[in-house]
Design a protein around this motif. Structure first.
Motif, PDB file in Angstrom:
ATOM      1  N   ASN A 158       0.830  -1.205   0.000  1.00  0.00           N
ATOM      2  CA  ASN A 158       0.000   0.000   0.000  1.00  0.00           C
ATOM      3  C   ASN A 158       0.865   1.255   0.000  1.00  0.00           C
ATOM      4  OD1 ASN A 158      -2.333  -1.533   0.117  1.00  0.00           O
ATOM      5  ND2 ASN A 158      -2.391  -1.519   2.363  1.00  0.00           N
ATOM      6  N   LYS A 159       0.260   2.374  -0.412  1.00  0.00           N
ATOM      7  CA  LYS A 159       0.994   3.637  -0.443  1.00  0.00           C
ATOM      8  C   LYS A 159       1.519   4.026   0.923  1.00  0.00           C
ATOM      9  CE  LYS A 159      -1.419   5.718  -4.351  1.00  0.00           C
ATOM     10  NZ  LYS A 159      -2.287   6.810  -4.803  1.00  0.00           N
ATOM     11  N   ASN A 160       0.753   3.730   1.976  1.00  0.00           N
ATOM     12  CA  ASN A 160       1.143   4.106   3.339  1.00  0.00           C
ATOM     13  C   ASN A 160       2.220   3.190   3.917  1.00  0.00           C
ATOM     14  OD1 ASN A 160      -0.857   6.018   3.067  1.00  0.00           O
ATOM     15  ND2 ASN A 160      -2.387   4.776   4.139  1.00  0.00           N
ATOM     16  N   ASP A 161       2.405   2.037   3.321  1.00  0.00           N
ATOM     17  CA  ASP A 161       3.394   1.063   3.799  1.00  0.00           C
ATOM     18  C   ASP A 161       4.760   1.426   3.214  1.00  0.00           C
ATOM     19  OD1 ASP A 161       4.663  -1.125   4.819  1.00  0.00           O
ATOM     20  OD2 ASP A 161       3.437  -2.620   3.785  1.00  0.00           O
ATOM     21  N   ASN A 162       5.786   1.454   4.025  1.00  0.00           N
ATOM     22  CA  ASN A 162       7.130   1.810   3.558  1.00  0.00           C
ATOM     23  C   ASN A 162       7.936   0.613   3.068  1.00  0.00           C
ATOM     24  OD1 ASN A 162       6.878   4.563   3.960  1.00  0.00           O
ATOM     25  ND2 ASN A 162       7.521   4.424   6.115  1.00  0.00           N
ATOM     26  N   SER A 163       7.302  -0.503   2.849  1.00  0.00           N
ATOM     27  CA  SER A 163       7.994  -1.725   2.449  1.00  0.00           C
ATOM     28  C   SER A 163       8.414  -1.662   0.982  1.00  0.00           C
ATOM     29  CB  SER A 163       7.063  -2.915   2.673  1.00  0.00           C
ATOM     30  OG  SER A 163       7.659  -4.088   2.187  1.00  0.00           O
ATOM     31  N   ASP A 164       9.534  -2.281   0.673  1.00  0.00           N
ATOM     32  CA  ASP A 164      10.027  -2.397  -0.700  1.00  0.00           C
ATOM     33  C   ASP A 164       9.639  -3.735  -1.330  1.00  0.00           C
ATOM     34  OD1 ASP A 164      11.245   0.061  -0.515  1.00  0.00           O
ATOM     35  OD2 ASP A 164      13.235  -0.742  -0.062  1.00  0.00           O
ATOM     36  N   GLU A 165       8.963  -4.580  -0.574  1.00  0.00           N
ATOM     37  CA  GLU A 165       8.695  -5.955  -1.016  1.00  0.00           C
ATOM     38  C   GLU A 165       7.499  -6.022  -1.968  1.00  0.00           C
ATOM     39  OE1 GLU A 165       8.309  -8.424   2.432  1.00  0.00           O
ATOM     40  OE2 GLU A 165      10.447  -8.323   2.853  1.00  0.00           O
ATOM     41  N   VAL A 166       7.729  -6.627  -3.135  1.00  0.00           N
ATOM     42  CA  VAL A 166       6.696  -6.880  -4.130  1.00  0.00           C
ATOM     43  C   VAL A 166       6.557  -8.399  -4.211  1.00  0.00           C
ATOM     44  CG1 VAL A 166       6.053  -6.611  -6.543  1.00  0.00           C
ATOM     45  CG2 VAL A 166       7.329  -4.796  -5.386  1.00  0.00           C
ATOM     46  N   THR A 167       5.323  -8.896  -4.117  1.00  0.00           N
ATOM     47  CA  THR A 167       5.088 -10.341  -4.109  1.00  0.00           C
ATOM     48  C   THR A 167       4.485 -10.783  -5.430  1.00  0.00           C
ATOM     49  OG1 THR A 167       4.689 -10.225  -1.738  1.00  0.00           O
ATOM     50  CG2 THR A 167       3.980 -12.225  -2.850  1.00  0.00           C
ATOM     51  N   LEU A 168       5.092 -11.807  -6.027  1.00  0.00           N
ATOM     52  CA  LEU A 168       4.591 -12.407  -7.265  1.00  0.00           C
ATOM     53  C   LEU A 168       4.060 -13.793  -6.936  1.00  0.00           C
ATOM     54  CD1 LEU A 168       7.244 -10.564  -8.037  1.00  0.00           C
ATOM     55  CD2 LEU A 168       6.752 -11.470 -10.274  1.00  0.00           C
ATOM     56  N   THR A 169       2.846 -14.110  -7.402  1.00  0.00           N
ATOM     57  CA  THR A 169       2.232 -15.414  -7.127  1.00  0.00           C
ATOM     58  C   THR A 169       1.759 -16.032  -8.436  1.00  0.00           C
ATOM     59  OG1 THR A 169       1.485 -14.603  -4.982  1.00  0.00           O
ATOM     60  CG2 THR A 169       0.466 -16.619  -5.799  1.00  0.00           C
ATOM     61  N   GLY A 170       2.076 -17.297  -8.627  1.00  0.00           N
ATOM     62  CA  GLY A 170       1.661 -18.027  -9.823  1.00  0.00           C
ATOM     63  C   GLY A 170       2.436 -19.321  -9.932  1.00  0.00           C
ATOM     64  N   LEU A 171       2.412 -19.907 -11.119  1.00  0.00           N
ATOM     65  CA  LEU A 171       3.168 -21.137 -11.348  1.00  0.00           C
ATOM     66  C   LEU A 171       4.663 -20.820 -11.370  1.00  0.00           C
ATOM     67  CD1 LEU A 171       0.900 -22.807 -14.036  1.00  0.00           C
ATOM     68  CD2 LEU A 171       0.947 -23.217 -11.581  1.00  0.00           C
ATOM     69  N   ASP A 173       7.423 -21.415 -13.147  1.00  0.00           N
ATOM     70  CA  ASP A 173       8.109 -20.889 -14.331  1.00  0.00           C
ATOM     71  C   ASP A 173       7.635 -19.480 -14.662  1.00  0.00           C
ATOM     72  OD1 ASP A 173       9.460 -23.288 -14.525  1.00  0.00           O
ATOM     73  OD2 ASP A 173       8.051 -24.151 -15.968  1.00  0.00           O
ATOM     74  N   GLN A 174       6.326 -19.237 -14.529  1.00  0.00           N
ATOM     75  CA  GLN A 174       5.795 -17.914 -14.828  1.00  0.00           C
ATOM     76  C   GLN A 174       6.276 -16.876 -13.818  1.00  0.00           C
ATOM     77  OE1 GLN A 174       4.003 -20.665 -15.452  1.00  0.00           O
ATOM     78  NE2 GLN A 174       3.532 -20.342 -17.595  1.00  0.00           N
ATOM     79  N   VAL A 175       6.379 -17.269 -12.557  1.00  0.00           N
ATOM     80  CA  VAL A 175       6.871 -16.342 -11.533  1.00  0.00           C
ATOM     81  C   VAL A 175       8.313 -15.954 -11.830  1.00  0.00           C
ATOM     82  CG1 VAL A 175       7.477 -16.128  -9.085  1.00  0.00           C
ATOM     83  CG2 VAL A 175       5.248 -17.029  -9.741  1.00  0.00           C
ATOM     84  N   ASP A 176       9.131 -16.926 -12.236  1.00  0.00           N
ATOM     85  CA  ASP A 176      10.533 -16.625 -12.583  1.00  0.00           C
ATOM     86  C   ASP A 176      10.609 -15.644 -13.751  1.00  0.00           C
ATOM     87  OD1 ASP A 176      11.403 -18.295 -10.563  1.00  0.00           O
ATOM     88  OD2 ASP A 176      11.734 -20.013 -11.892  1.00  0.00           O
ATOM     89  N   GLN A 177       9.775 -15.864 -14.766  1.00  0.00           N
ATOM     90  CA  GLN A 177       9.750 -14.939 -15.901  1.00  0.00           C
ATOM     91  C   GLN A 177       9.253 -13.564 -15.469  1.00  0.00           C
ATOM     92  OE1 GLN A 177       7.606 -16.512 -19.278  1.00  0.00           O
ATOM     93  NE2 GLN A 177       8.574 -18.520 -19.073  1.00  0.00           N
ATOM     94  N   GLY A 178       8.263 -13.531 -14.577  1.00  0.00           N
ATOM     95  CA  GLY A 178       7.733 -12.265 -14.068  1.00  0.00           C
ATOM     96  C   GLY A 178       8.787 -11.469 -13.329  1.00  0.00           C
ATOM     97  N   ILE A 179       9.606 -12.169 -12.549  1.00  0.00           N
ATOM     98  CA  ILE A 179      10.690 -11.487 -11.814  1.00  0.00           C
ATOM     99  C   ILE A 179      11.663 -10.861 -12.802  1.00  0.00           C
ATOM    100  CG2 ILE A 179      12.732 -11.900 -10.372  1.00  0.00           C
ATOM    101  CD1 ILE A 179      11.029 -13.881  -8.767  1.00  0.00           C
ATOM    102  N   SER A 180      12.047 -11.605 -13.838  1.00  0.00           N
ATOM    103  CA  SER A 180      13.001 -11.043 -14.805  1.00  0.00           C
ATOM    104  C   SER A 180      12.387  -9.853 -15.555  1.00  0.00           C
ATOM    105  CB  SER A 180      13.495 -12.109 -15.781  1.00  0.00           C
ATOM    106  OG  SER A 180      12.439 -12.586 -16.561  1.00  0.00           O
TER     107      SER A 180
END
Length: 194
Positions: A158-171, A173-180
């Motif tokens: 959220n905008k109010n949260d100061n976290s740098d963490e982005v979470t990717l969820t899926g299968l 192979d797709q998550v690995d491609q999403g990260i790249s």
């Protein structure tokens, strides 16, 4: 004390007869039958998680029956809920038993890979908070093609949260491609100055 001595000759003969019958050798026809019953079998074990036993059994026991007929073996699968008990493969021909064990291991490996590939995973990526808006783009124009093409979910804090963490969820192979792809988007933008 009185000791009781059996003086009845008939009872003594019966006792002797019983002892004599036990010590007699078996007749040849019986020993041949016994040899057939006790015929040497080859036995091997396969270790697998309980949740994978169903793969070896198959629907209605079809996979297990197919293995038993094809390789002329017997497959003993532990009951559900048993812990650390291996699958036992028995047969008369050592090569057929080994082939059956290899086939069972292949079935287990295929199922493990299928579950690995089809089970959704979540991975966390650290992207500086100042770049979140640029990575997402105006009304999601940068991130939408990634999520739709790869069929994954990307969750930014959220905008109010100061976290740098982005979470990717899926299968996986797709998550690995999403990260790249996300990392490619991040490298497009100049570093933020504090």
């Amino acid at each position: 004390m009185s000791s009781r001595v059996n003086n009845n000759p008939f009872e003594r003969r019966q006792v002797m007869k019983v002892n004599q019958e036990k010590s007699r050798p078996l007749p040849p026809w019986m020993s041949r039958m016994r040899a057939q019953w006790v015929e040497e079998t080859v036995s091997e074990t396969v270790k697998a998680d309980n949740c994978l036993f169903g793969v070896i059994i198959g629907p209605g026991g079809s996979t297990m029956k197919e293995l038993q007929v094809k390789y002329n073996i017997r497959v003993l699968v532990p009951r559900k809920g048993s812990k650390d008990e291996p699958i036992i493969v028995e047969g008369k021909d050592k090569t057929l038993v080994k082939d059956a064990v290899l086939r069972i291991k292949a079935l287990i490996a295929e199922e493990k890979e299928r579950r690995r590939v089809t089970t959704p995973v979540s991975q966390t990526l650290c992207i500086p908070k100042a770049l979140h808006g640029k990575v997402i783009g105006l009304k999601g124009q940068n991130i939408r093609p990634v999520t739709q093409a790869l069929k994954i979910k990307i969750k930014f804090p959220n905008k109010n949260d100061n976290s740098d963490e982005v979470t990717l969820t899926g299968l996986p192979d797709q998550v690995d491609q999403g990260i790249s792809r996300l990392l490619n988007l991040v490298t497009r933008f100049p570093p933020c100055r504090a």
